[in-house]
Design a protein around this motif. Structure first.
Motif, PDB file in Angstrom:
ATOM      1  N   ILE A   1       5.912  -4.907  -2.795  1.00 47.95           N
ATOM      2  CA  ILE A   1       6.341  -3.568  -3.204  1.00 47.95           C
ATOM      3  C   ILE A   1       6.228  -3.404  -4.719  1.00 47.95           C
ATOM      4  O   ILE A   1       5.755  -2.368  -5.216  1.00 47.95           O
ATOM      5  N   LYS A   2       6.613  -4.443  -5.458  1.00 46.29           N
ATOM      6  CA  LYS A   2       6.522  -4.356  -6.918  1.00 46.29           C
ATOM      7  C   LYS A   2       5.065  -4.210  -7.360  1.00 46.29           C
ATOM      8  O   LYS A   2       4.765  -3.385  -8.235  1.00 46.29           O
ATOM      9  N   SER A   3       4.162  -4.979  -6.766  1.00 43.38           N
ATOM     10  CA  SER A   3       2.756  -4.870  -7.167  1.00 43.38           C
ATOM     11  C   SER A   3       2.206  -3.490  -6.837  1.00 43.38           C
ATOM     12  O   SER A   3       1.439  -2.906  -7.613  1.00 43.38           O
ATOM     13  N   GLY A   4       2.596  -2.941  -5.671  1.00 39.90           N
ATOM     14  CA  GLY A   4       2.147  -1.601  -5.319  1.00 39.90           C
ATOM     15  C   GLY A   4       2.660  -0.557  -6.288  1.00 39.90           C
ATOM     16  O   GLY A   4       1.927   0.359  -6.695  1.00 39.90           O
ATOM     17  N   MET A   5       3.929  -0.675  -6.679  1.00 42.82           N
ATOM     18  CA  MET A   5       4.514   0.263  -7.646  1.00 42.82           C
ATOM     19  C   MET A   5       3.774   0.241  -8.976  1.00 42.82           C
ATOM     20  O   MET A   5       3.394   1.295  -9.513  1.00 42.82           O
ATOM     21  N   VAL A   6       3.591  -0.959  -9.509  1.00 45.71           N
ATOM     22  CA  VAL A   6       2.941  -1.088 -10.819  1.00 45.71           C
ATOM     23  C   VAL A   6       1.506  -0.581 -10.749  1.00 45.71           C
ATOM     24  O   VAL A   6       1.038   0.130 -11.648  1.00 45.71           O
TER      25      VAL A   6
ATOM     26  N   GLY B   1       0.807  -1.211   0.000  1.00 48.44           N
ATOM     27  CA  GLY B   1       0.000   0.000   0.000  1.00 48.44           C
ATOM     28  C   GLY B   1       0.842   1.263   0.000  1.00 48.44           C
ATOM     29  O   GLY B   1       0.554   2.230  -0.730  1.00 48.44           O
ATOM     30  N   LEU B   2       1.897   1.268   0.802  1.00 49.53           N
ATOM     31  CA  LEU B   2       2.758   2.452   0.860  1.00 49.53           C
ATOM     32  C   LEU B   2       3.555   2.616  -0.422  1.00 49.53           C
ATOM     33  O   LEU B   2       3.806   3.745  -0.864  1.00 49.53           O
ATOM     34  N   ALA B   3       3.953   1.502  -1.052  1.00 47.22           N
ATOM     35  CA  ALA B   3       4.647   1.595  -2.336  1.00 47.22           C
ATOM     36  C   ALA B   3       3.744   2.227  -3.388  1.00 47.22           C
ATOM     37  O   ALA B   3       4.188   3.056  -4.193  1.00 47.22           O
TER      38      ALA B   3
END
Length: 601
Positions: free
Chosen positions: A385-390, A58-60
């Motif tokens: 983190i990768k899923s949040g970024m994308v 979520g934060l990413a």
């Protein structure tokens, strides 16, 4: 941090326009006065993006959206609600951290004070018998288990640091607010969430501190609640996101943090074990193992993971963990030390074939809410983190291209708003290294249904040779709740009593979690249509397994065979919503701020 939500609730002087909607959560038997109090109109705030859960995913997402806003000169409002009393207080993980995704999100993290300091140095993998151990040479281990370039960290501390980075970019991070309800637009798309009413007595009446929850509307709502999040499960069912995929399978991870004498501490040391006490023969079908990590300056992070697809109803994951600590290969790392924290959390183990569709009209799933975890690698934070970024990138692209005026300017959704579905997020994730990584191990967990040794052999073949390219898919057709065996076909397990040095009784350990729930109604509810299951099925057929798999002693049966629920003990691990016979428990969120208060997890 609080400026927008506080203005909405009247805590601060400056207020912004609010939307109002009457919605009664009052129980059936209330005085007229109490019913009127609990039916007061809920105030509402609108964001461009509302994120549920202040974990790594979520934060990413929040950070990435704000980074793109800054680079493009676009203004979008982003809020993150978190049910814990502070960010990180509900986060529990091993954790050997792979920094690949963080390098992409915040390339300067090494110079920015991130709590990532203990570089992995020594890797050890043991096969245990009850009294001895065999070291598996590293060259025989799957490449996914090699930890060169990784770090031993506290994920709860990393989440706090990520929240600070998000706030510096202008994200509203709001701990202490639990998302209890998903809201929908007239066209059926997700409109946002509502937070739990606070100040409700155990009998359902309003206390003197009663405050209605707040509606948080958004053009896009991202669910990042972690494994088995209640809002995430609702949208998966409502939009059929799990249609055509395998049932998710889970593990329960139980963890302690120890402080040990300096002469014992070995910062950077990593040890994993398989075998005893879970697997005592080559064809044991109980999936699981342990971890032991030394983190600077003198902490030892130890934990035990048991797959919740086990069949023996007499297994107690907590008791298995406690007796494991007495093994010589484990006890030597704890000698003279002190246990300083305890906790538990469920994790996804189904992998690629259990991932749901990631998007729906008005929002998306990220991180463990979707199921991103590599069970062979024993890591998921980098995937989260990768899923949040994308997700953040594609939501930004969608909203910045829209002709609608941002909520950052109007503080409300456009009239007759119908939220878009950001399908590009799904496409981009499928083309990312995260999906490629999960594809390589896509059949590994299911192979352990054949037994411990066949599972190990298959995992070796697929990680060294097939790499997920095998032309078959191993199936998992049933949820974990359906895999518990009938008690009469198993023998009760006589677990050793704790010694108070290495092992502890459960309630004593629970006091080291900081768990607290104020006087409030139970958030653990028996589904009305399954009201007969506890006494008639769970106890009579399966010997009441909830008494043993819960790592907080929430569930017990009286001498008369009546189920008793001690919700105040709840660690928010979610095991009961997964492993209960027929999944008879509805896990709903309690008031914000309750639950465990982890600091080193």
């Amino acid at each position: 941090m609080w400026r927008r939500i506080a203005g909405c609730r009247g805590v601060m002087g400056a207020r912004v326009p609010v939307l109002r909607r009457a919605f009664s959560t009052a129980p059936a038997k209330l005085s007229a006065e109490d019913a009127e109090i609990m039916a007061v109109e809920r105030e509402a705030m609108a964001y461009d993006v509302m994120i549920v859960g202040a974990g790594p995913a979520g934060l990413a997402a929040a950070i990435r959206i704000k980074q793109l806003c800054m680079s493009s000169g676009t203004e979008l409002s982003v809020g993150v609600v978190e049910k814990a009393s502070e960010v990180g207080a509900h986060i529990l993980s091993g954790n050997v951290f792979e920094p690949r995704a963080l390098d992409e999100l915040l390339p300067g993290w090494r110079e920015s004070g991130a709590p990532i300091e203990t570089r992995a140095t020594d890797d050890k993998f043991l096969a245990l018998t009850e009294t001895s151990s065999l070291t598996v040479p590293n060259f025989l281990l799957p490449p996914q288990l090699h930890n060169d370039g990784n770090y031993i960290i506290s994920l709860s501390q990393l989440a706090r640091w990520l929240a600070e980075q998000a706030e510096e970019l202008g994200v509203d991070v709001l701990p202490g607010f639990s998302a209890s309800e998903v809201l929908y637009n007239a066209d059926g798309s997700v409109k946002g969430i509502a937070t739990r009413d606070v100040g409700v007595n155990k009998d359902g009446t309003p206390s003197g501190n009663f405050t209605r929850g707040t509606e948080l509307h958004a053009r896009q709502t991202v669910f990042a609640e972690g494994c088995r999040g209640s809002c995430s499960e609702e949208v998966m069912e409502r939009f059929g996101l799990r249609d055509g995929v395998q049932p998710q399978t889970y593990g329960i991870g139980i963890k302690e943090v120890w402080e040990v004498p300096a002469e014992i501490a070995k910062p950077g040391f990593i040890q994993h074990t398989i075998g005893w006490p879970l697997q005592n023969d080559a064809f044991s079908q109980t999936f699981g193992g342990s971890f032991l990590y030394h983190m600077a300056p003198n902490y030892v992070l130890i934990g035990f993971v048991v797959g919740l697809d086990y069949d023996n109803p007499y297994i107690s994951p907590y008791q298995e963990f406690q007796r494991w600590k007495h093994h010589p290969a484990v006890a030597e790392h704890l000698e003279g030390g002190t246990r300083i924290q305890y906790g538990a959390r469920c994790l996804n183990e189904g992998g690629l074939h259990a991932l749901p569709k990631l998007t729906f009209p008005g929002g998306a799933l990220v991180g463990c809410s979707a199921g991103f975890l590599n069970s062979v690698k024993i890591k998921g934070s980098h995937l989260a983190i990768k899923s949040g970024m994308v997700c953040g990138e594609e939501i930004f692209n969608e909203l910045s291209a829209s002709e609608d005026t941002p909520c950052a300017e109007t503080y409300e959704l456009p009239a007759n708003y119908g939220a878009a579905e950001v399908t590009k997020y799904q496409t981009e994730m499928e083309n990312s290294w995260a999906f490629a990584e999960l594809k390589e191990v896509r059949n590994c967990h299911a192979a352990f249904h054949w037994g411990f040794l066949p599972g190990m052999i298959y995992t070796a073949m697929t990680t060294f040779l097939f790499k997920g390219r095998e032309p078959w898919t191993l199936s998992n057709g049933d949820p974990d709740s359906a895999k518990t065996g009938v008690a009469s076909t198993f023998k009760p397990i006589d677990y050793p009593k704790p010694d108070g040095v290495f092992s502890f009784d459960l309630l004593t350990n629970l006091s080291f979690s900081g768990t607290d729930h104020n006087d409030q109604p139970s958030h653990l509810k028996i589904k009305p249509e399954l009201a007969e299951i506890p006494e008639a099925v769970s106890l009579q057929v399966f010997a009441g397994p909830e008494q043993r798999f819960c790592p907080a002693k929430v569930y017990s049966y009286s001498e008369e065979g009546k189920l008793e629920i001690n919700a105040q003990n709840c660690l928010h691990c979610k095991a009961c919503s997964i492993k209960m016979p027929s999944e008879y428990i509805d896990w709903t969120v309690p008031e914000g701020g309750g639950g465990p208060k982890y600091s080193h997890m």
